[in-house]
Design a protein around this motif. Structure first.
Motif, short mmCIF file in Angstrom:
data_model
loop_
_atom_site.label_atom_id
_atom_site.label_comp_id
_atom_site.label_asym_id
_atom_site.label_seq_id
_atom_site.Cartn_x
_atom_site.Cartn_y
_atom_site.Cartn_z
N GLN A 169 0.84 -1.19 0.00
CA GLN A 169 0.00 0.00 0.00
C GLN A 169 0.88 1.24 0.00
OE1 GLN A 169 -2.76 -0.47 3.31
NE2 GLN A 169 -4.30 -1.24 1.88
N SER A 170 0.27 2.33 -0.41
CA SER A 170 0.96 3.61 -0.43
C SER A 170 1.53 3.90 0.96
CB SER A 170 -0.02 4.71 -0.83
OG SER A 170 0.62 5.95 -0.90
N GLY A 171 2.78 4.34 0.98
CA GLY A 171 3.48 4.60 2.23
C GLY A 171 4.31 3.44 2.73
N GLY A 172 4.15 2.29 2.11
CA GLY A 172 4.88 1.10 2.51
C GLY A 172 6.31 1.07 2.01
N LEU A 189 6.54 4.52 -0.38
CA LEU A 189 6.17 4.21 -1.76
C LEU A 189 4.86 4.88 -2.16
CD1 LEU A 189 7.32 0.51 -1.82
CD2 LEU A 189 8.03 2.26 -3.46
N LYS A 190 4.79 5.26 -3.42
CA LYS A 190 3.62 5.92 -3.98
C LYS A 190 3.09 5.09 -5.15
CE LYS A 190 5.85 10.40 -3.10
NZ LYS A 190 6.30 11.68 -3.73
N PRO A 191 1.83 5.27 -5.49
CA PRO A 191 1.28 4.52 -6.65
C PRO A 191 2.09 4.74 -7.93
CG PRO A 191 -0.50 5.44 -5.36
CD PRO A 191 0.77 5.99 -4.77
N GLU A 192 2.66 5.93 -8.09
CA GLU A 192 3.44 6.20 -9.29
C GLU A 192 4.78 5.47 -9.31
OE1 GLU A 192 2.03 8.43 -7.23
OE2 GLU A 192 3.31 10.22 -6.98
N THR A 239 4.19 -3.17 -7.18
CA THR A 239 2.86 -2.59 -7.34
C THR A 239 2.47 -1.88 -6.06
OG1 THR A 239 2.22 -4.35 -8.87
CG2 THR A 239 0.45 -3.04 -7.90
N VAL A 240 2.15 -0.60 -6.17
CA VAL A 240 1.79 0.21 -5.01
C VAL A 240 0.35 0.67 -5.18
CG1 VAL A 240 2.38 2.17 -3.56
CG2 VAL A 240 4.17 0.99 -4.84
N SER A 241 -0.49 0.30 -4.25
CA SER A 241 -1.90 0.68 -4.32
C SER A 241 -2.18 1.84 -3.38
CB SER A 241 -2.78 -0.52 -3.96
OG SER A 241 -2.46 -0.99 -2.67
#
Length: 123
Positions: A13-16, A86-89, A120-122
């Motif tokens: 997930q985002s921020g991970g 981490l970011k979705p982009e 993959t970042v959601s």
């Protein structure tokens, strides 16, 4: 010819955070520069981070500076990419490259690439 195998990708997930590894075999990479690239969906492959042979010099793409850290362990013949916040982009296939040339703040890839690892970042 050196063989490179990336690992450590996954879905977060985002921020991970994730830590990618690039294990080299076939020859020592101790005297070679190493870099990470990525290719997102529908995008061209882009530079992410560079490290020189000793680990004393690094450089990063502006988009990842302050969030990603490149490192290497020349005893283990392995490179790493620690990815935080981490970011979705950041979603992409991540590749390592060895043996390139760094000049004028730009890394020119060498011939040795790994097969890539999916990140993959959601949101």
């Amino acid at each position: 010819q050196v063989q490179l195998v990336e690992s450590g990708g996954g879905s977060v997930q985002s921020g991970g955070s994730l830590r990618l590894s690039c294990a080299a075999s076939g020859r020592s990479i101790n005297s070679y520069a190493m870099a990470w690239f990525r290719q997102g969906p529908g995008k061209a492959r882009e530079f992410v981070a560079y490290i020189n042979w000793s680990g004393g010099i690094t450089d990063y793409a502006i988009s990842v500076k302050g969030r990603f850290t490149i490192s290497r362990d020349n005893v283990k013949n392995t490179g790493y990419l620690q990815m935080n916040s981490l970011k979705p982009e950041d979603t992409a296939v991540y590749y390592c490259n060895v043996g390139g040339r760094y000049s004028d703040s730009r890394y020119f890839p060498g011939a040795s690439w790994g097969q890539g690892t999916q990140v993959t970042v959601s949101s």
